[in-house]
Design an enzyme around this catalytic site. Structure first.
Site, PDB file in Angstrom:
ATOM      1  N   SER A  90       0.835  -1.199   0.000  1.00  0.00           N
ATOM      2  CA  SER A  90       0.000   0.000   0.000  1.00  0.00           C
ATOM      3  C   SER A  90       0.881   1.264   0.000  1.00  0.00           C
ATOM      4  O   SER A  90       1.626   1.485  -0.950  1.00  0.00           O
ATOM      5  CB  SER A  90      -0.950  -0.058   1.202  1.00  0.00           C
ATOM      6  OG  SER A  90      -2.006   0.845   1.070  1.00  0.00           O
ATOM      7  N   HIS A 226      -7.625  -6.081   2.150  1.00  0.00           N
ATOM      8  CA  HIS A 226      -6.456  -5.216   1.984  1.00  0.00           C
ATOM      9  C   HIS A 226      -5.255  -5.702   2.794  1.00  0.00           C
ATOM     10  O   HIS A 226      -4.116  -5.581   2.355  1.00  0.00           O
ATOM     11  CB  HIS A 226      -6.827  -3.782   2.382  1.00  0.00           C
ATOM     12  CG  HIS A 226      -5.748  -2.781   2.072  1.00  0.00           C
ATOM     13  ND1 HIS A 226      -5.292  -2.542   0.794  1.00  0.00           N
ATOM     14  CD2 HIS A 226      -5.016  -1.963   2.885  1.00  0.00           C
ATOM     15  CE1 HIS A 226      -4.345  -1.611   0.823  1.00  0.00           C
ATOM     16  NE2 HIS A 226      -4.153  -1.255   2.069  1.00  0.00           N
TER      17      HIS A 226
END
Length: 254
Positions: A90, A226
């Site tokens: 990320s 995620h």
């Protein structure tokens, strides 16, 4: 270097080094622990940014240039010694690319492999058009944080914990949301790239990373949201994949 880099397990005879970059709001402990999991052929460096852990009293960085300059200065001597690769998830994927780009432009060094996780390429329209989470306030921000997983609900319900955790997260989000990189007219790096992502995460423009580097390009999708990489089975897959690629890196590096 010890201020910026956390290395739990020194391995002076390692074939290669893996430098890991934290996700937004993250510290160095998660990846530093990998140093004990990888075999002796790979030494793990985990980046520690200001405003957390032993650097808790330091001010957060305001932009990507500050992050890149500090990391490059800290790592440069070690990166000249042996092959190295970067792993970032990320926000960490974006910072790892920015550091790799700076190393190539200014010092003629680049990783043998970029392992990028849970992020669109910096120039992609999908990323540029995404909502700015750092601008959310109060309940909206907590709802978004809960939706992406990775943070236990009991911590999100604890005001004292949030007071310690949220400032670093929002500071990192501010940095990455304001980071700009134009679509390249030619590849900026020559190394191989592997993109990982969770199958249940929001879609990311992983294919756009292919234009950033001229080396082999691979995409691996793993079960999870995620923060799929926190799952022990997925972590095992990541470590096995990275090990197989880096154990042969010395041959390509020389």
């Amino acid at each position: 270097m010890d201020k910026v880099i956390n290395c739990f397990t020194k391995k002076p005879d390692a074939v290669a080094r893996l430098v890991c970059f934290p996700w937004a709001g993250g510290g160095s402990i998660h990846y530093a622990r990998w140093g004990r999991v990888f075999n002796d052929s790979i030494e793990v460096y985990s980046v520690r940014l200001p405003g957390r852990e032993t650097r808790a009293k330091e001010k957060f960085f305001q932009n990507m240039h500050q992050i890149v300059d500090e990391i490059v200065e800290a790592l440069l001597p070690a990166l000249k010694e042996k092959p190295f690769a970067f792993f970032g998830h990320s926000f960490g994927a974006m910072t790892s690319f920015a550091v790799a780009d700076s190393l190539k432009r200014l010092h003629g060094l680049e990783p043998v492999h970029l392992f990028l996780s849970g992020a669109s390429a910096p120039y992609s329209e999908m990323r540029i058009g995404a909502p700015k989470r750092s601008e959310l306030t109060g309940e909206e921000f907590l709802q978004w944080l809960s939706s992406i997983g990775g943070t236990p609900p009991e911590l999100l319900a604890n005001p004292e914990v949030l007071e310690l955790f949220l400032p670093a997260l929002k500071a990192d989000l501010h940095v990455v949301e304001n980071y700009r990189c134009d679509r390249p007219t030619r590849p900026l790096l020559s190394c191989a790239v592997t993109c990982f992502d969770g199958k249940q995460d929001v879609p990311h423009d992983l294919q756009a990373w292919k234009e950033m580097c001229s080396g082999d390009f691979t995409v691996r999708m793993l079960d999870g949201d995620h923060f799929y990489l926190k799952d022990s089975a997925n972590e095992e897959v990541l470590i096995d994949f990275i090990t197989k690629h880096l154990e042969t890196s010395e041959m390509d590096y020389l």
